[in-house]
Write a protein that holds these residues in place. Sequence first.
Motif, PDB file in Angstrom:
ATOM      1  N   ARG A 130     -35.123 -40.247  -1.940  1.00 44.22           N
ATOM      2  CA  ARG A 130     -35.817 -39.131  -2.609  1.00 44.22           C
ATOM      3  C   ARG A 130     -35.748 -39.313  -4.112  1.00 44.22           C
ATOM      4  NH1 ARG A 130     -37.953 -34.830   0.835  1.00 44.22           N
ATOM      5  NH2 ARG A 130     -36.933 -35.067   2.852  1.00 44.22           N
ATOM      6  N   ILE A 131     -36.398 -38.413  -4.839  1.00 44.27           N
ATOM      7  CA  ILE A 131     -36.387 -38.464  -6.295  1.00 44.27           C
ATOM      8  C   ILE A 131     -35.192 -37.681  -6.844  1.00 44.27           C
ATOM      9  CG2 ILE A 131     -37.919 -36.467  -6.491  1.00 44.27           C
ATOM     10  CD1 ILE A 131     -39.092 -37.781  -9.025  1.00 44.27           C
ATOM     11  N   SER A 132     -34.540 -38.257  -7.845  1.00 42.82           N
ATOM     12  CA  SER A 132     -33.504 -37.541  -8.590  1.00 42.82           C
ATOM     13  C   SER A 132     -34.088 -37.177  -9.946  1.00 42.82           C
ATOM     14  CB  SER A 132     -32.271 -38.423  -8.810  1.00 42.82           C
ATOM     15  OG  SER A 132     -31.652 -38.771  -7.595  1.00 42.82           O
ATOM     16  N   ILE A 133     -33.904 -35.946 -10.346  1.00 47.10           N
ATOM     17  CA  ILE A 133     -34.387 -35.494 -11.657  1.00 47.10           C
ATOM     18  C   ILE A 133     -33.209 -34.896 -12.418  1.00 47.10           C
ATOM     19  CG2 ILE A 133     -35.960 -33.994 -12.924  1.00 47.10           C
ATOM     20  CD1 ILE A 133     -37.823 -34.073 -10.506  1.00 47.10           C
ATOM     21  N   LEU A 134     -32.878 -35.548 -13.504  1.00 47.88           N
ATOM     22  CA  LEU A 134     -31.785 -35.067 -14.356  1.00 47.88           C
ATOM     23  C   LEU A 134     -32.381 -34.528 -15.652  1.00 47.88           C
ATOM     24  CD1 LEU A 134     -30.646 -38.109 -13.041  1.00 47.88           C
ATOM     25  CD2 LEU A 134     -28.606 -36.831 -13.618  1.00 47.88           C
ATOM     26  N   ASN A 135     -31.922 -33.373 -16.056  1.00 47.01           N
ATOM     27  CA  ASN A 135     -32.517 -32.689 -17.197  1.00 47.01           C
ATOM     28  C   ASN A 135     -31.585 -32.617 -18.404  1.00 47.01           C
ATOM     29  OD1 ASN A 135     -35.090 -31.811 -16.041  1.00 47.01           O
ATOM     30  ND2 ASN A 135     -33.800 -30.626 -14.653  1.00 47.01           N
ATOM     31  N   CYS A 136     -32.215 -32.535 -19.558  1.00 49.13           N
ATOM     32  CA  CYS A 136     -31.462 -32.487 -20.811  1.00 49.13           C
ATOM     33  C   CYS A 136     -32.261 -31.671 -21.818  1.00 49.13           C
ATOM     34  CB  CYS A 136     -31.250 -33.915 -21.312  1.00 49.13           C
ATOM     35  SG  CYS A 136     -30.381 -34.061 -22.875  1.00 49.13           S
ATOM     36  N   ASP A 137     -31.610 -30.777 -22.526  1.00 52.81           N
ATOM     37  CA  ASP A 137     -32.243 -29.979 -23.566  1.00 52.81           C
ATOM     38  C   ASP A 137     -31.540 -30.215 -24.900  1.00 52.81           C
ATOM     39  OD1 ASP A 137     -32.268 -27.877 -20.932  1.00 52.81           O
ATOM     40  OD2 ASP A 137     -34.170 -28.238 -21.965  1.00 52.81           O
ATOM     41  N   ASP A 171     -39.057 -47.787 -16.649  1.00 54.50           N
ATOM     42  CA  ASP A 171     -38.387 -49.072 -16.457  1.00 54.50           C
ATOM     43  C   ASP A 171     -37.950 -49.150 -14.994  1.00 54.50           C
ATOM     44  OD1 ASP A 171     -35.467 -50.763 -17.932  1.00 54.50           O
ATOM     45  OD2 ASP A 171     -36.998 -51.436 -16.519  1.00 54.50           O
ATOM     46  N   GLY A 172     -38.783 -49.784 -14.204  1.00 48.45           N
ATOM     47  CA  GLY A 172     -38.463 -49.897 -12.776  1.00 48.45           C
ATOM     48  C   GLY A 172     -38.418 -48.540 -12.102  1.00 48.45           C
ATOM     49  N   ARG A 173     -37.305 -48.234 -11.482  1.00 47.76           N
ATOM     50  CA  ARG A 173     -37.171 -46.954 -10.782  1.00 47.76           C
ATOM     51  C   ARG A 173     -36.877 -45.788 -11.718  1.00 47.76           C
ATOM     52  NH1 ARG A 173     -32.970 -46.293  -7.810  1.00 47.76           N
ATOM     53  NH2 ARG A 173     -31.694 -47.964  -8.703  1.00 47.76           N
ATOM     54  N   PHE A 174     -36.664 -46.078 -12.983  1.00 50.89           N
ATOM     55  CA  PHE A 174     -36.240 -45.058 -13.938  1.00 50.89           C
ATOM     56  C   PHE A 174     -37.378 -44.719 -14.905  1.00 50.89           C
ATOM     57  CE2 PHE A 174     -31.837 -45.273 -12.695  1.00 50.89           C
ATOM     58  CZ  PHE A 174     -31.683 -46.574 -12.232  1.00 50.89           C
ATOM     59  N   THR A 175     -37.631 -43.426 -15.055  1.00 53.01           N
ATOM     60  CA  THR A 175     -38.633 -42.957 -16.006  1.00 53.01           C
ATOM     61  C   THR A 175     -38.045 -41.802 -16.795  1.00 53.01           C
ATOM     62  OG1 THR A 175     -40.422 -43.545 -14.469  1.00 53.01           O
ATOM     63  CG2 THR A 175     -40.972 -42.065 -16.296  1.00 53.01           C
ATOM     64  N   VAL A 176     -38.218 -41.853 -18.098  1.00 54.45           N
ATOM     65  CA  VAL A 176     -37.782 -40.740 -18.936  1.00 54.45           C
ATOM     66  C   VAL A 176     -39.019 -40.062 -19.504  1.00 54.45           C
ATOM     67  CG1 VAL A 176     -37.386 -42.287 -20.904  1.00 54.45           C
ATOM     68  CG2 VAL A 176     -36.355 -40.024 -20.887  1.00 54.45           C
ATOM     69  N   PHE A 177     -39.016 -38.747 -19.430  1.00 52.91           N
ATOM     70  CA  PHE A 177     -40.103 -37.933 -19.960  1.00 52.91           C
ATOM     71  C   PHE A 177     -39.570 -37.098 -21.113  1.00 52.91           C
ATOM     72  CE2 PHE A 177     -43.274 -38.651 -16.704  1.00 52.91           C
ATOM     73  CZ  PHE A 177     -42.529 -38.991 -15.581  1.00 52.91           C
ATOM     74  N   LEU A 178     -40.370 -36.997 -22.158  1.00 56.32           N
ATOM     75  CA  LEU A 178     -39.968 -36.213 -23.322  1.00 56.32           C
ATOM     76  C   LEU A 178     -41.028 -35.153 -23.610  1.00 56.32           C
ATOM     77  CD1 LEU A 178     -38.150 -35.704 -25.806  1.00 56.32           C
ATOM     78  CD2 LEU A 178     -39.482 -37.448 -27.017  1.00 56.32           C
ATOM     79  N   ASN A 179     -40.583 -33.914 -23.695  1.00 54.13           N
ATOM     80  CA  ASN A 179     -41.444 -32.795 -24.068  1.00 54.13           C
ATOM     81  C   ASN A 179     -40.907 -32.237 -25.388  1.00 54.13           C
ATOM     82  OD1 ASN A 179     -42.631 -30.263 -24.432  1.00 54.13           O
ATOM     83  ND2 ASN A 179     -42.786 -29.891 -22.237  1.00 54.13           N
ATOM     84  N   LYS A 180     -41.515 -32.687 -26.477  1.00 55.47           N
ATOM     85  CA  LYS A 180     -40.980 -32.322 -27.799  1.00 55.47           C
ATOM     86  C   LYS A 180     -41.122 -30.840 -28.078  1.00 55.47           C
ATOM     87  CE  LYS A 180     -43.359 -35.546 -29.954  1.00 55.47           C
ATOM     88  NZ  LYS A 180     -43.705 -36.454 -28.822  1.00 55.47           N
ATOM     89  N   SER A 181     -42.210 -30.243 -27.647  1.00 57.22           N
ATOM     90  CA  SER A 181     -42.411 -28.821 -27.937  1.00 57.22           C
ATOM     91  C   SER A 181     -41.348 -27.978 -27.251  1.00 57.22           C
ATOM     92  CB  SER A 181     -43.807 -28.370 -27.519  1.00 57.22           C
ATOM     93  OG  SER A 181     -43.995 -28.575 -26.141  1.00 57.22           O
ATOM     94  N   ALA A 182     -40.926 -28.406 -26.077  1.00 59.49           N
ATOM     95  CA  ALA A 182     -39.888 -27.677 -25.342  1.00 59.49           C
ATOM     96  C   ALA A 182     -38.495 -28.184 -25.670  1.00 59.49           C
ATOM     97  CB  ALA A 182     -40.139 -27.785 -23.845  1.00 59.49           C
ATOM     98  N   LEU A 188     -34.830 -37.393 -16.807  1.00 58.03           N
ATOM     99  CA  LEU A 188     -34.742 -38.739 -16.240  1.00 58.03           C
ATOM    100  C   LEU A 188     -35.078 -38.639 -14.764  1.00 58.03           C
ATOM    101  CD1 LEU A 188     -33.850 -41.757 -16.441  1.00 58.03           C
ATOM    102  CD2 LEU A 188     -31.569 -40.985 -15.784  1.00 58.03           C
ATOM    103  N   HIS A 189     -36.072 -39.412 -14.350  1.00 52.11           N
ATOM    104  CA  HIS A 189     -36.472 -39.447 -12.952  1.00 52.11           C
ATOM    105  C   HIS A 189     -36.035 -40.784 -12.355  1.00 52.11           C
ATOM    106  CE1 HIS A 189     -39.771 -36.152 -13.135  1.00 52.11           C
ATOM    107  NE2 HIS A 189     -38.862 -35.962 -14.061  1.00 52.11           N
ATOM    108  N   ILE A 190     -35.405 -40.716 -11.210  1.00 52.62           N
ATOM    109  CA  ILE A 190     -35.009 -41.924 -10.497  1.00 52.62           C
ATOM    110  C   ILE A 190     -35.681 -41.864  -9.125  1.00 52.62           C
ATOM    111  CG2 ILE A 190     -33.103 -43.348  -9.667  1.00 52.62           C
ATOM    112  CD1 ILE A 190     -31.232 -41.751 -11.524  1.00 52.62           C
ATOM    113  N   VAL A 191     -36.556 -42.865  -8.887  1.00 54.77           N
ATOM    114  CA  VAL A 191     -37.229 -42.835  -7.584  1.00 54.77           C
ATOM    115  C   VAL A 191     -37.540 -44.262  -7.142  1.00 54.77           C
ATOM    116  CG1 VAL A 191     -39.443 -42.417  -8.749  1.00 54.77           C
ATOM    117  CG2 VAL A 191     -39.231 -41.937  -6.328  1.00 54.77           C
ATOM    118  N   PRO A 192     -37.180 -44.626  -5.910  1.00 48.73           N
ATOM    119  CA  PRO A 192     -36.378 -43.844  -4.988  1.00 48.73           C
ATOM    120  C   PRO A 192     -34.906 -43.923  -5.353  1.00 48.73           C
ATOM    121  CG  PRO A 192     -36.887 -45.988  -4.041  1.00 48.73           C
ATOM    122  CD  PRO A 192     -37.602 -45.935  -5.372  1.00 48.73           C
TER     123      PRO A 192
END
Lengths: 113, 112
Positions: free
Chosen positions: B17-24, B59-70, B75-79
């Motif tokens: 499954r997908i792992s989603i780790l959050n950071c603010d 980068d492979g199974r790892f994707t980082v998304f950045l929402n500057k306004s928020a 970090l998404h890890i899939v699978p």
Amino acid sequence: ETGVTQTPRHLVMGMTNKKSLKCEQHLGHNAMYWYKQSAKKPLELMFVYSLEERVENNSVPSRFSPECPNSSHLFLHLHTLQPEDSALYLCASSQEAHLNEQFFGPGTRLTVL
Amino acid sequence: DQQVKQNSPSLSVQEGRISILNCDYTNSMFDYFLWYKKYPAEGPTFLISISSIKDKNEDGRFTVFLNKSAKHLSLHIVPSQPGDSAVYFCAASGVNTDKLIFGTGTRLQVFP
């Protein structure tokens, strides 16, 4: 040896002892760092050395004394520590041209009795 | 006052499954963000980074998304794989500095 090494890996000391932590980096970097990791807290930056000069001291008590004799070696001298200083001490290094990617050593687990 | 926050101390995900780790973060001067992974008895290892001029880095199974306004990144890890079980630290940095500000970490457990 490759990467960043730290010795000792574990250290138990009394409050009156004097000990030193050693860090060595084999990556050709020119910046080195000491961090403290306590349970359930973020990594806390203690000291930063760039080109062997201390450029950051994050209000660390004087019982912690860093030394950077050359760009490959970093020491943390400890004396009259308190039990609350027990933590994992991590060393890291970076090449300033490579924006902020720091390479960490395995850490020294310090216990102060 | 913590400038980088990881509000979930732990996360449990099934393998595959997908792992989603959050950071603010709170400091609008931060312009570079990194994720580190830490296994027990080892130092943190760099995983992936993103500059503020981008909103996604993969980068492979790892994707980082950045929402500057928020002021939020994830970090998404899939699978997800059992070997991904570790503590994940988010870190941020400002312009022209080597100083990283770390979050408290999120312990990810991937179970079969």
